[in-house]
Design an enzyme around this catalytic site. Structure first.
Site, short mmCIF file in Angstrom:
data_model
loop_
_atom_site.label_atom_id
_atom_site.label_comp_id
_atom_site.label_asym_id
_atom_site.label_seq_id
_atom_site.Cartn_x
_atom_site.Cartn_y
_atom_site.Cartn_z
CB ILE A 290 -1.28 0.05 1.17
CG1 ILE A 290 -2.07 -0.80 1.22
CG2 ILE A 290 -1.74 0.94 1.59
CD1 ILE A 290 -2.89 -1.50 2.13
CB SER B 16 -6.10 -2.72 10.79
OG SER B 16 -6.87 -3.75 10.19
CE1 TYR C 166 -0.90 -5.70 11.44
CE2 TYR C 166 -3.05 -6.07 11.50
CZ TYR C 166 -2.13 -5.42 10.71
OH TYR C 166 -2.08 -4.33 9.56
CE LYS D 183 -1.22 -2.02 12.16
NZ LYS D 183 -0.88 -0.80 10.85
N1 LIG Z 1 -2.76 -5.82 3.49
C1 LIG Z 1 -4.08 -5.43 4.55
O1 LIG Z 1 -5.17 -6.23 3.96
C2 LIG Z 1 -3.69 -4.61 5.51
C3 LIG Z 1 -5.16 -4.57 6.32
C4 LIG Z 1 -5.26 -3.39 7.06
C5 LIG Z 1 -4.19 -2.68 7.39
N2 LIG Z 1 -3.07 -2.70 6.55
C6 LIG Z 1 -2.07 -1.97 7.40
O2 LIG Z 1 -1.21 -1.02 6.01
C7 LIG Z 1 -0.19 -0.69 6.16
C8 LIG Z 1 0.66 -1.09 5.22
O3 LIG Z 1 1.03 -2.87 5.22
P1 LIG Z 1 1.16 -3.50 3.77
O4 LIG Z 1 -0.20 -4.67 3.24
O5 LIG Z 1 1.07 -2.95 2.47
O6 LIG Z 1 1.88 -4.10 4.25
P2 LIG Z 1 3.23 -4.69 3.18
O7 LIG Z 1 3.25 -4.68 2.34
O8 LIG Z 1 3.77 -6.28 3.83
O9 LIG Z 1 4.82 -3.88 3.50
C9 LIG Z 1 4.65 -3.37 4.95
C10 LIG Z 1 5.34 -2.29 4.93
O10 LIG Z 1 6.03 -1.79 6.39
C11 LIG Z 1 7.21 -2.14 5.95
N3 LIG Z 1 8.50 -2.19 7.40
C12 LIG Z 1 8.35 -3.28 8.55
N4 LIG Z 1 9.19 -3.63 9.24
C13 LIG Z 1 9.52 -2.10 9.22
C14 LIG Z 1 10.69 -1.65 9.97
N5 LIG Z 1 10.71 -2.60 11.49
N6 LIG Z 1 11.14 -0.56 9.42
C15 LIG Z 1 10.68 0.09 8.65
N7 LIG Z 1 9.88 -0.50 7.69
C16 LIG Z 1 9.15 -1.71 7.84
C17 LIG Z 1 8.54 -3.17 4.96
O11 LIG Z 1 9.33 -2.83 4.61
P3 LIG Z 1 10.13 -4.45 4.01
O12 LIG Z 1 9.80 -3.99 2.40
O13 LIG Z 1 11.74 -4.26 3.96
O14 LIG Z 1 9.51 -5.72 5.29
C18 LIG Z 1 7.05 -2.78 3.83
O15 LIG Z 1 7.47 -1.37 3.62
C19 LIG Z 1 0.25 -1.27 7.37
O16 LIG Z 1 0.51 -0.95 8.20
C20 LIG Z 1 -0.92 -2.38 7.80
O17 LIG Z 1 -1.14 -2.98 9.20
C21 LIG Z 1 -2.76 -3.63 5.73
#
Ligand SMILES: NC(=O)c1ccc[n+]([C@@H]2O[C@H](COP(=O)([O-])OP(=O)(O)OC[C@H]3O[C@@H](n4cnc5c(N)ncnc54)[C@H](OP(=O)(O)O)[C@@H]3O)[C@@H](O)[C@H]2O)c1
Ligand SMILES: *[C@@H]1O[C@H](CO)[C@@H](O)[C@H](O)[C@H]1NC(C)=O
Length: 320
Positions: A48, A170, A197, A201
């Protein structure tokens, strides 16, 4: 044969209905330009965050991708520059699982960049482990690291008003609870991980609420975001699930492919909260599907929000 055809037709029709009504979700309608604006996006190298960064780059913003891996960060910079035609996309190292790294990032940013208009606290983890300081990884990265980061950048945001902070939360907050006696419990196994988790959130939503209160009258506003729809399809297809066991992936992936949002749809509410004109009166609130969404009462508890703020301050070494 006819029954089979009729049956497949019905299934397909139902899927199309579900897809367009529930999965695809609303689009950000604002065409606002961000020329001359500077944006930080944590975890902007994939999922995202990367899609959000691409959209804001197309609007002309100067984008700082705050990522923990130089390699993944720079490869995303390359992609976003190429796809947006905007060369003002930069990588700056930030590991939210280390408070020292958060401080180094803020120092480096404040020294090299004169301006900050939009901060997007997007990075998130759903795996167990511990941060460098020994905090529970999900609480540490999803909440504490961003708490310190925002604190260190707040003066700059206040000098660049109107400015905004977007906090990726979330809908999983529903199952979350803030147990001050056990904020930092190590977790293991899917049940405990899921709970941690959800707790982190919920912390994001309570944090946005308290932050908005403290920012009243500053023209800095903040918004908590759920990136996907509030139903069966409440998950966005990203790498967030990369740590799943193989048997879970085999089970989950076909469903995900059909029923989960892709990243372009999943980023719309983040983009909305970053650029949409006129949402300032909703500072501190929770957004889903590009709209304000009422949260359950445990996520509106101002006493818990205030206490979480104070506990977080002392955990990151700001109290005193
Ligand atoms: N996907 C969903 O359905 C969903 C639903 C509800 C909420 N969310 C929220 O939306 C946000 C984005 O999620 P996403 O789905 O896009 O996840 P994602 O594809 O796993 O991306 C997560 C990002 O966070 C980075 N990250 C993780 N640990 C980190 C750290 N210690 N320091 C700096 N960066 C770090 C990751 O870096 P690396 O690439 O280096 O690992 C990656 O760039 C999150 O906060 C998640 O909780 C997502
Ligand atoms: C906030 O913005 C309004 C409208 O632009 C302005 O009148 C006010 O002075 C600003 N307040 C601060 C503290 O900057």
């Amino acid at each position: 044969m006819e029954n089979l055809l009729l049956g497949s037709g019905l299934v397909l029709g139902a899927y199309v209905l579900i897809y367009y009504n529930l999965i695809k979700g609303s689009r950000c309608r604002s065409s606002r330009s961000l020329k001359g604006k500077t944006v930080i996006i944590t975890g902007g190298n994939t999922g995202i965050g990367k899609t959000t960064a691409l959209d804001l780059a197309r609007r002309g913003a100067r984008i700082i991708l705050a990522c923990r891996s130089k390699e993944r960060g720079e490869s995303a910079v390359y992609d976003i520059r190429r796809e947006s035609g905007n060369q003002q996309v930069l990588f700056l190292k930030l590991d939210l699982a280390s408070l020292a790294s958060v401080r180094q990032f803020a120092d480096a940013f404040l020294k090299s960049e004169p301006q900050l208009d939009i901060l997007i606290n997007n990075a998130g983890v759903s795996s167990d482990g511990a941060t460098e300081e020994g905090f529970n990884l999900m609480f540490g990265v999803n909440h504490l690291g961003h708490f310190l980061l925002t604190h260190l950048l707040l003066e700059r945001l206040k000098r660049c008003t109107p400015s905004r902070i977007v906090i990726l939360a979330s809908n999983a907050y529903r199952n979350g609870k803030i147990d001050f006696g056990a904020l930092n419990m190590p977790t293991g196994g899917w049940k405990q991980n899921f709970q941690a988790y959800c707790d982190s959130k919920l912390a994001n939503i309570l944090y946005a609420r308290e932050l908005a209160t403290r920012l009243q009258g500053t023209n800095v506003t903040c918004y908590a975001v759920h990136p996907a729809v509030l139903c069966l399809a409440g998950v966005v297809r990203t790498e967030l699930f990369r740590y799943m066991k193989l048997w879970m992936k085999v089970l989950v992936f076909p469903i995900a492919w059909l029923f989960f949002r892709d990243c372009t749809d999943g980023a719309q509410t983040s983009i909305h909260c970053a650029v949409q004109e006129g949402i300032e009166p909703f500072s501190g609130r929770f957004f889903a599907n590009c709209r304000v969404k009422e949260v359950r009462s445990h996520a509106r508890d101002d006493a818990v929000a205030k206490k979480l703020w104070e506990v977080s301050e002392s955990m990151v070494g700001l109290a005193g």
